[in-house]
Scaffold this active site. Structure first.
Site, short mmCIF file in Angstrom:
data_model
loop_
_atom_site.label_atom_id
_atom_site.label_comp_id
_atom_site.label_asym_id
_atom_site.label_seq_id
_atom_site.Cartn_x
_atom_site.Cartn_y
_atom_site.Cartn_z
CG HIS A 1 48.64 48.67 60.80
ND1 HIS A 1 49.67 47.90 60.28
CD2 HIS A 1 48.26 48.06 61.95
CE1 HIS A 1 49.90 46.88 61.08
NE2 HIS A 1 49.06 46.95 62.09
CG HIS B 1 47.82 44.81 59.46
ND1 HIS B 1 48.93 44.01 59.53
CD2 HIS B 1 47.20 44.70 60.67
CE1 HIS B 1 49.00 43.44 60.73
NE2 HIS B 1 47.96 43.84 61.44
CB THR C 1 41.32 35.31 38.25
OG1 THR C 1 41.24 36.62 37.63
CG2 THR C 1 41.45 34.24 37.19
CG ASP D 1 33.44 38.98 35.01
OD1 ASP D 1 33.06 38.15 35.87
OD2 ASP D 1 34.52 38.86 34.40
CB CYS E 1 36.09 38.94 37.58
SG CYS E 1 37.81 39.06 38.05
C1 RB5 Z 1 36.30 36.21 32.12
O1 RB5 Z 1 36.43 35.12 31.26
C2 RB5 Z 1 37.55 36.39 32.95
O2 RB5 Z 1 38.61 36.77 32.15
C3 RB5 Z 1 37.30 37.40 34.04
O3 RB5 Z 1 36.22 36.99 34.81
C4 RB5 Z 1 38.42 37.62 35.04
O4 RB5 Z 1 38.90 36.41 35.53
C5 RB5 Z 1 39.47 38.55 34.67
O5 RB5 Z 1 40.38 38.86 35.46
#
Ligand code: RB5
Length: 144
Positions: free
Chosen positions: A136, A101, A70, A11, A68
């Protein structure tokens, strides 16, 4: 499909990392499909995650990489797709074992959580590591 082919997506928060990973893939001569996003405009990670996972499910790629902010949103979506085993990794040990695994076929990274060089090390480790099979395999089969 024997040769490594990667479907990659991000993203807006993961755009720079995706570009760095693509540079790495080019350097290593690894074939890839860039499923977007392509601009810094805000977009919805579920749409991109779905596109990358469909490539893997339909055998148009044998691995997927999703970035993304996180890595969490991407991994939640990816793991809802039947046949996808997505691993959200912030260290190389997890990256290696997710392959050895868990036979993870999608790697998720958080660009706001880990540095770019670590992300590239994780990608390198994850792409180079094979599934160990053996005990596994039975467990991975149980997921299905
Ligand atoms: C975008 O602001 C953020 O929410 C997205 O990149 C991500 O971290 C969502 O899990």
């Amino acid at each position: 499909m024997d040769k490594l082919k990667v479907a990659i997506g991000c993203d807006h928060a993961g755009l720079h990392y995706k570009e760095a990973i693509i540079d790495y893939l080019k350097f290593r001569g690894i074939e890839y499909d860039d499923m977007g996003t392509y601009t810094p405009e805000s977009c919805d990670y579920p749409v991109i995650a779905r596109k990358v996972c469909e490539k893997v499910i339909h055998n148009e790629a044998n691995r997927g990489i999703l970035v993304c902010g996180t890595g969490i949103g991407m991994s939640i979506v990816a793991n809802k797709v039947h046949g996808i085993r997505a691993a959200l990794c912030g260290d190389t040990y997890s990256a290696r074992v997710s392959r050895a695994h868990n036979n993870a076929n999608v790697l998720c990274l958080g660009s706001r959580v880990i540095g770019e060089h670590l992300a590239l090390d994780i990608v390198d480790t994850w792409l180079k590591t094979g599934f160990e099979g053996g005990r596994h395999k039975k467990r991975v089969d149980m997921i299905e």
